[in-house]
Design a protein around this motif. Sequence first.
Motif, PDB file in Angstrom:
ATOM      1  N   ALA A 224       2.623 -23.191  -1.741  1.00  0.00           N
ATOM      2  CA  ALA A 224       1.532 -22.225  -1.689  1.00  0.00           C
ATOM      3  C   ALA A 224       1.509 -21.496  -0.352  1.00  0.00           C
ATOM      4  CB  ALA A 224       0.193 -22.917  -1.926  1.00  0.00           C
ATOM      5  N   PHE A 225       0.941 -20.302  -0.360  1.00  0.00           N
ATOM      6  CA  PHE A 225       0.713 -19.510   0.851  1.00  0.00           C
ATOM      7  C   PHE A 225      -0.714 -19.787   1.298  1.00  0.00           C
ATOM      8  CE2 PHE A 225      -0.405 -15.701   3.236  1.00  0.00           C
ATOM      9  CZ  PHE A 225       0.752 -15.401   3.937  1.00  0.00           C
ATOM     10  N   ALA A 226      -0.922 -20.032   2.598  1.00  0.00           N
ATOM     11  CA  ALA A 226      -2.240 -20.399   3.110  1.00  0.00           C
ATOM     12  C   ALA A 226      -2.747 -19.330   4.075  1.00  0.00           C
ATOM     13  CB  ALA A 226      -2.186 -21.750   3.810  1.00  0.00           C
ATOM     14  N   ALA A 227      -3.927 -18.777   3.777  1.00  0.00           N
ATOM     15  CA  ALA A 227      -4.500 -17.702   4.579  1.00  0.00           C
ATOM     16  C   ALA A 227      -5.899 -18.065   5.051  1.00  0.00           C
ATOM     17  CB  ALA A 227      -4.555 -16.413   3.766  1.00  0.00           C
ATOM     18  N   LEU A 228      -6.172 -17.742   6.298  1.00  0.00           N
ATOM     19  CA  LEU A 228      -7.486 -17.953   6.908  1.00  0.00           C
ATOM     20  C   LEU A 228      -8.101 -16.577   7.130  1.00  0.00           C
ATOM     21  CD1 LEU A 228      -9.354 -20.167   8.221  1.00  0.00           C
ATOM     22  CD2 LEU A 228      -8.231 -19.621  10.389  1.00  0.00           C
ATOM     23  N   VAL A 229      -9.209 -16.307   6.438  1.00  0.00           N
ATOM     24  CA  VAL A 229      -9.836 -14.984   6.507  1.00  0.00           C
ATOM     25  C   VAL A 229     -11.296 -15.169   6.880  1.00  0.00           C
ATOM     26  CG1 VAL A 229     -10.360 -12.878   5.240  1.00  0.00           C
ATOM     27  CG2 VAL A 229      -8.241 -14.116   4.768  1.00  0.00           C
ATOM     28  N   SER A 230     -11.681 -14.645   8.036  1.00  0.00           N
ATOM     29  CA  SER A 230     -12.988 -14.963   8.595  1.00  0.00           C
ATOM     30  C   SER A 230     -13.751 -13.728   9.053  1.00  0.00           C
ATOM     31  CB  SER A 230     -12.805 -15.909   9.798  1.00  0.00           C
ATOM     32  OG  SER A 230     -14.021 -16.142  10.463  1.00  0.00           O
ATOM     33  N   GLY A 231     -15.083 -13.814   8.964  1.00  0.00           N
ATOM     34  CA  GLY A 231     -15.942 -12.808   9.563  1.00  0.00           C
ATOM     35  C   GLY A 231     -16.185 -13.111  11.028  1.00  0.00           C
ATOM     36  N   GLY A 232     -15.551 -14.174  11.524  1.00  0.00           N
ATOM     37  CA  GLY A 232     -15.625 -14.538  12.937  1.00  0.00           C
ATOM     38  C   GLY A 232     -14.617 -13.750  13.749  1.00  0.00           C
ATOM     39  N   PHE A 233     -13.980 -14.415  14.732  1.00  0.00           N
ATOM     40  CA  PHE A 233     -13.160 -13.675  15.685  1.00  0.00           C
ATOM     41  C   PHE A 233     -11.725 -14.179  15.745  1.00  0.00           C
ATOM     42  CE2 PHE A 233     -17.592 -13.721  17.157  1.00  0.00           C
ATOM     43  CZ  PHE A 233     -17.870 -12.392  16.862  1.00  0.00           C
TER      44      PHE A 233
ATOM     45  N   THR B 112     -18.414 -20.785  15.334  1.00  0.00           N
ATOM     46  CA  THR B 112     -17.811 -20.541  16.642  1.00  0.00           C
ATOM     47  C   THR B 112     -18.621 -19.536  17.468  1.00  0.00           C
ATOM     48  OG1 THR B 112     -16.300 -18.982  15.549  1.00  0.00           O
ATOM     49  CG2 THR B 112     -15.455 -21.184  16.028  1.00  0.00           C
ATOM     50  N   LEU B 113     -19.234 -18.565  16.826  1.00  0.00           N
ATOM     51  CA  LEU B 113     -20.053 -17.609  17.567  1.00  0.00           C
ATOM     52  C   LEU B 113     -21.269 -18.298  18.176  1.00  0.00           C
ATOM     53  CD1 LEU B 113     -20.854 -14.839  18.565  1.00  0.00           C
ATOM     54  CD2 LEU B 113     -21.677 -14.283  16.270  1.00  0.00           C
ATOM     55  N   ASP B 114     -21.847 -19.232  17.441  1.00  0.00           N
ATOM     56  CA  ASP B 114     -22.996 -19.970  17.973  1.00  0.00           C
ATOM     57  C   ASP B 114     -22.601 -20.776  19.205  1.00  0.00           C
ATOM     58  OD1 ASP B 114     -24.215 -18.909  15.779  1.00  0.00           O
ATOM     59  OD2 ASP B 114     -24.670 -20.815  14.792  1.00  0.00           O
ATOM     60  N   GLU B 115     -21.415 -21.383  19.152  1.00  0.00           N
ATOM     61  CA  GLU B 115     -20.953 -22.161  20.305  1.00  0.00           C
ATOM     62  C   GLU B 115     -20.698 -21.254  21.508  1.00  0.00           C
ATOM     63  OE1 GLU B 115     -20.990 -25.365  20.593  1.00  0.00           O
ATOM     64  OE2 GLU B 115     -21.729 -25.498  18.533  1.00  0.00           O
ATOM     65  N   LEU B 116     -20.135 -20.081  21.241  1.00  0.00           N
ATOM     66  CA  LEU B 116     -19.891 -19.129  22.318  1.00  0.00           C
ATOM     67  C   LEU B 116     -21.216 -18.685  22.935  1.00  0.00           C
ATOM     68  CD1 LEU B 116     -17.661 -17.562  23.776  1.00  0.00           C
ATOM     69  CD2 LEU B 116     -17.847 -15.788  22.031  1.00  0.00           C
ATOM     70  N   ALA B 117     -22.208 -18.485  22.088  1.00  0.00           N
ATOM     71  CA  ALA B 117     -23.524 -18.048  22.566  1.00  0.00           C
ATOM     72  C   ALA B 117     -24.184 -19.096  23.451  1.00  0.00           C
ATOM     73  CB  ALA B 117     -24.423 -17.734  21.376  1.00  0.00           C
ATOM     74  N   ASP B 118     -23.800 -20.352  23.258  1.00  0.00           N
ATOM     75  CA  ASP B 118     -24.382 -21.418  24.075  1.00  0.00           C
ATOM     76  C   ASP B 118     -24.087 -21.199  25.560  1.00  0.00           C
ATOM     77  OD1 ASP B 118     -25.827 -23.757  24.472  1.00  0.00           O
ATOM     78  OD2 ASP B 118     -24.077 -25.045  24.253  1.00  0.00           O
ATOM     79  N   PHE B 119     -22.912 -20.664  25.844  1.00  0.00           N
ATOM     80  CA  PHE B 119     -22.529 -20.430  27.238  1.00  0.00           C
ATOM     81  C   PHE B 119     -23.291 -19.259  27.854  1.00  0.00           C
ATOM     82  CE2 PHE B 119     -18.898 -22.752  25.519  1.00  0.00           C
ATOM     83  CZ  PHE B 119     -18.714 -23.721  26.495  1.00  0.00           C
ATOM     84  N   ALA B 120     -23.849 -18.409  26.990  1.00  0.00           N
ATOM     85  CA  ALA B 120     -24.644 -17.286  27.486  1.00  0.00           C
ATOM     86  C   ALA B 120     -26.131 -17.622  27.510  1.00  0.00           C
ATOM     87  CB  ALA B 120     -24.407 -16.058  26.614  1.00  0.00           C
TER      88      ALA B 120
END
Length: 298
Positions: A170-179, A98-106
């Motif tokens: 089950a418990f489902a968690a999304l843990v990211s170094g993104g944003f 997602t960061l790469d896609e965001l960078a595309d706009f810049a």
Amino acid sequence: MDLVLTLITAPNSGALSEGMIETATAALRANGAETGEMRWLATGEACDLFFTGVTCEAAEKALENCDIAADKVVQITEGRAKKLLIADMDSTMVTGETLDELADFAGVKDRVAAITARAMNGELDFEAALDERVGLLAGMSVAMLDEAWKRVEYTGGARTLVATMRTNGAFAALVSGGFDFFTSAVRRELGFDFDQANVLLTDDGKTLTGKVQKPVLDRQAKVDALETLAAQNGITVADAIAVGDGANDLQMISLAGTGVAFHAKPSVQAQARIRINHGDLTALLYLQGYARDQFVEA
């Protein structure tokens, strides 16, 4: 039978043949295993082969040189169905970064993507690489986050994985170094119970400052999340399945009861015991013993 070999090929490919199963069976037997029942999880796509008499490590070594175009995963049979899913986001639950896609706009996607690739392969310090990439976004309108979100595509099997595990308690968690802008959207759309990610700092909520809120959530944060969420749910890390593709996922993958490197970077492939390179995210359900007719489609 206390051990199980799960063979998984690409979804709906019909590529898993009786001959491939026979090859794996012969390799196990040649190394001292006693094989038992073979059970189709999805005909032509995934199966379980139960066996005993050798260790997981010996079985994995026996299977190393098998010429089988399938993911080969050896596990202890008991406790393979997990009570906690903890997943990375970029290039795992979603197809891209997602960061790469965001960078595309810049207009800096190539520069950012090159740094991302090296960071995810463990060649760069994660926090320094994140700061450098985000710094290139300084002055960008916050509205571009919404535009970048429109490009996000989910990995095959993502919805089914989350829905099936949650339906089964089950418990489902999304843990990211993104944003968190992106993880919160993924959580809502896929039905995760929890999400955690870094925060992009803004100037009056209108433009990006080019900085990330500190402390940065890195590989240790993923480990901490796994341990904390397991404790909060009254289970241990052995009751969790963790999945990711980058170097910042390795500690989390190593700590979980079932840690999966999913179409991962080379350095991650080299260190992870369980690797999925043929299947999509429904492979994580097959690993837990779910058959296709038990899948819940979201």
